[in-house]
Design an enzyme around this catalytic site. Sequence first.
Site, short mmCIF file in Angstrom:
data_model
loop_
_atom_site.label_atom_id
_atom_site.label_comp_id
_atom_site.label_asym_id
_atom_site.label_seq_id
_atom_site.Cartn_x
_atom_site.Cartn_y
_atom_site.Cartn_z
N ASP A 53 55.87 67.83 157.61
CA ASP A 53 55.10 67.80 156.38
C ASP A 53 53.90 66.89 156.61
O ASP A 53 53.93 66.02 157.47
CB ASP A 53 56.00 67.27 155.25
CG ASP A 53 55.27 67.22 153.93
OD1 ASP A 53 54.55 68.18 153.62
OD2 ASP A 53 55.42 66.20 153.22
N ASP A 76 60.96 68.98 150.34
CA ASP A 76 61.33 69.25 151.73
C ASP A 76 62.83 69.49 151.90
O ASP A 76 63.27 69.94 152.97
CB ASP A 76 60.91 68.08 152.64
CG ASP A 76 59.42 67.89 152.68
OD1 ASP A 76 58.69 68.91 152.69
OD2 ASP A 76 58.96 66.74 152.67
N ASP A 78 59.79 64.10 153.78
CA ASP A 78 60.20 62.93 153.01
C ASP A 78 60.32 63.20 151.51
O ASP A 78 60.69 62.30 150.75
CB ASP A 78 59.23 61.77 153.23
CG ASP A 78 57.87 62.02 152.59
OD1 ASP A 78 57.53 63.21 152.36
OD2 ASP A 78 57.16 61.04 152.32
#
Length: 776
Positions: free
Chosen positions: A466, A668, A664
Site C-alpha cells: 500500500d 487492507d 496498515d
Amino acid sequence: MDHDHHHAASDIPAGTETAKDPVCGMSVAVKPDGRHAEFRGETFHFCSEKCQTKFKADPWHYASGRAAGKKKAAPADVQYTCPMHPEIVRDEPGSCPICGMALEPMVPSDEPSEELTDFTRRMWISAAAAVPLVILTMGELVGLPVRDWLGHQLSVYVEFVLATPVILWAALPFFRRGIDSFRNLSPNMWTLISLGVGAAYIYSLFATFAPGVFPEQYRMGDGVGTYFEAAVVIVALVFVGQVLELRARERTGDAIRALMDLAPKTARRILPDGSEYDAPLENIVEGDMLRVRPGDSVPVDGEVVEGRSSVDESMITGEPVPVEKTEGDRVTGGTINKNGTLAIRATQVGADTVLAQIVEMVAGARRSRAPIQGLADRVSSIFVPTVVAVAIAAFFAWLAFGPEPALAFAIASAVSVLIIACPCALGLATPISITTAAGRGAQAGVLIKDAEALERMARVDTVIVDKTGTLTEGKPTLTDVVALQGDEAEVLGLAAALERGSEHPLAEAIVAGARDRGLSPGSAADFEAVTGKGVRGTVDGRRVALGNPAMMQDFGLETGKAEARADTLRADGKTAMFVAVDGALAGIVAVADPIKQSTEGAIRDLHALGLTIIMATGDNQRTAEAVARQLGIDEVRAGVLPEDKQKLVEELRAKGASVAMAGDGVNDAPALAAADVGIAMSTGADVAVESAGITLMRGDLVGLVRARKLAVATLRNIRQNLFFAFAYNAAGVPIAAGVLYPVVGLLLSPMIAAAAMSLSSVSVISNALRLRRVRL
C-alpha cells in the site's frame, strides 16, 4: 484469588465486628491480635499474612479501592505444550503422549526447569555407575586388569549391583515414556531406547543368574558375556544428550525472557497530592499517573502528560536512534527513557500492553507448526516400526550367519540399531529452528504470528505494498499554494476555513499548513462533503468549493487551463485540488504524503532479494506513478478500492505467484488475509494486524527486508537440520546392523551408538541456535 482462604464470612460468629480485607475483599473478624495495618490514620484488617504483605507493599493502591480495576499481566495458570506437537496442551508438566518429549511452559519463565534439574541428577548418578563399569569391563585395554584381580563371577555381581539402580531408578522416565508409546500406539525415540536398554539388561540378568539357559557355544571362558556396562553407559549418554537438549531448548526462549525482563518490577506512582513512591508493577491500573526518570524503563503503555525526553524504542522497532517525546506523545512499556523526566498517564496495563502482546505473539509462533514439519512427522511415523524390523532382522541374521559367540553379536547389533536410530533429531529439526527464529525476529522488530507465515515468506516472489502509511509517512502535509485569482494567503485561508469542517487527512494537512503560515482560518457555514469530489460551503458570506475537476464542473467551471499546472504538481507525487470562490476558479492547493526516508533503500534491498514490488493505492494514476518512478517500483495499480486489492492478490496467485501483502489500514485487511503472507505495520489498524501473519513493529519496509532475510535463513536452517537427521539415520542404521563387518570388521558397540544418537540431537539444536546471530 491467588491464595487459599481457610474461612468464609459464614464462619464468623454472629455479633462479631467484621471488616473487609482491602486486598481480597473477604470479610474478616476484627480481633486485637488479628492481622492488621495502619495507613493514614485508618486501620485495615486481613484474612492472611499474604494479603497483609501485599497491602504493606502498596497501601495506597488497596486503601483507595483501585485494586478492583487491576488487570493481570498474564493468566495465573501456566499451561504446558510439546515443542514438537503444539496441539498437545496440558495444565501441568509431563510428557507428550505422541513423542514422549517433556512438555514445556507455553510462555517461558525464569523458573528452573523441573525436568532439567531431575535429569541432571539422574545423569550424574548414571555417570557415577558407568565409570567403574567401563573400568571393570575394559580396564585391561589401558593396563588396569581389574576383572582379572576380582575374578569373573565377582566382577559380574559387581556389575549387576552397579547397573541395577541405574536401570530400575535412573532410567525409569525412559521406560515410562516407552510404555506410553506402546499404550498410545505412537512409536517414538523412547520406544527404541526402552527396547534397547531393556533387552541388554534382561539378557545380562539371565547371563548372570541363569547362564545354563544358554548353549555351550555362547560361553566365554568362565561364563556368558553380559551387557550391564552397555546398558548403563547408554542410559548415561542419553541423559547427557537430554540435559544438553533441555538446556538448549531453554535458550530458545531467551528472547522471550529478555522481552519480559524489559518491563521493570516497579513503577513510580504520582499520587493526587503530588507525593511519589515505587509501587509493584502488577498494581498499576489504567489512569494512574507515573514518573519515569532518566535511565528508567517505561513501566506500561501511556501518554506523556508533562516533560520532554528522548526514548530508546529499539525493543519495539529494532532501531537504535532514540525518539523525542513531548506532551501528548505515546510511550510504550519496556522502552528506555534516556535523558529527561516524564510524567505519564497509564493507558494500557497488564496483558493489554504492547510488550505483553509481543510476548504472546512470539510464544504463539513457538507453538505453531510449519508445513515442512509434516515431512518429518510422516517419516517418523513409519521410521520407528521400520527400525524395530531392521533390529529384529539384524538379530536373526547374526544369529544365523555370525561368528561365535553369535548370540552376543546378535544382541549387540540389535541393541545398537535400536539406540542409534532414535528419531529425536528428526523431530526437533523444524520446531527448534522456528522457536529460535521467532525470538530473533522479535529482537529485530519482526513479529512472527505462526510458523507457516515464516515458511511461506521464504517462498514469496511478489510483494504488494500500500502507498499511504507503508511507503509514505501517512501524514500528508501542504506543499504548494497556487493563486489563479487574488493572493496565495487568501486562497489558502478560504480553503482552510472550509476544510475545518472535514476530518479527512488531506483537510487536516491544509488546515495545519495554513496555521504554519501564520493564518487563522475562520469557519464555514452550510458545509457539505460531496463523495468522490470534494467539499463546499460558505466562508464569510462567500461561496467556496474545493475538490477535483468533477467538483469544479458541478459549479460550471472549466479547469482546462489550470490542468497543466495541476499535472506538474501530480508528476511530483502531489495531490492537487482546485479552489473555487464565488463561481470563479481561484487557485490550486497541493498536498503530499512524504515518502519515508527508509523506503527507497528498503525497495532496493527487496529487489536484491529477488522480489517483484507492486504498489496498490487508492490514489490517482499520475501521483502513484510519480511515487513508483521515484522509488523504482515494478508495477503500479492506482485508484483501487479495498475489494480491488483482494482481487489483485487472487489474480496474481492464479498466475502462480507467491504473494505477500503489506499494509496498515482497515481497507487492507481483506487483502492481507487473502495473501500467502499478510504483513501488517504495527502503526496501523488493529484489524490489519489481526489479519496478518507477520507484524513489523517499526512500521516501514525495512522490517519487510528483515522478515524476508529471517524467513530465508530459517528455511535454510530447517533444511540443514532435516538433512543432518536423515543422513545420520540413513548411515547409522546399516552400520549399527553390521553391514560393514564382513568388509572391514567394523561393528558399533551399543555405547558408541548411544553417544552418536545423543550427539545428533545436540548438533541439530546447535545448528538451529545459529539463527540467534543471523544478520538482518
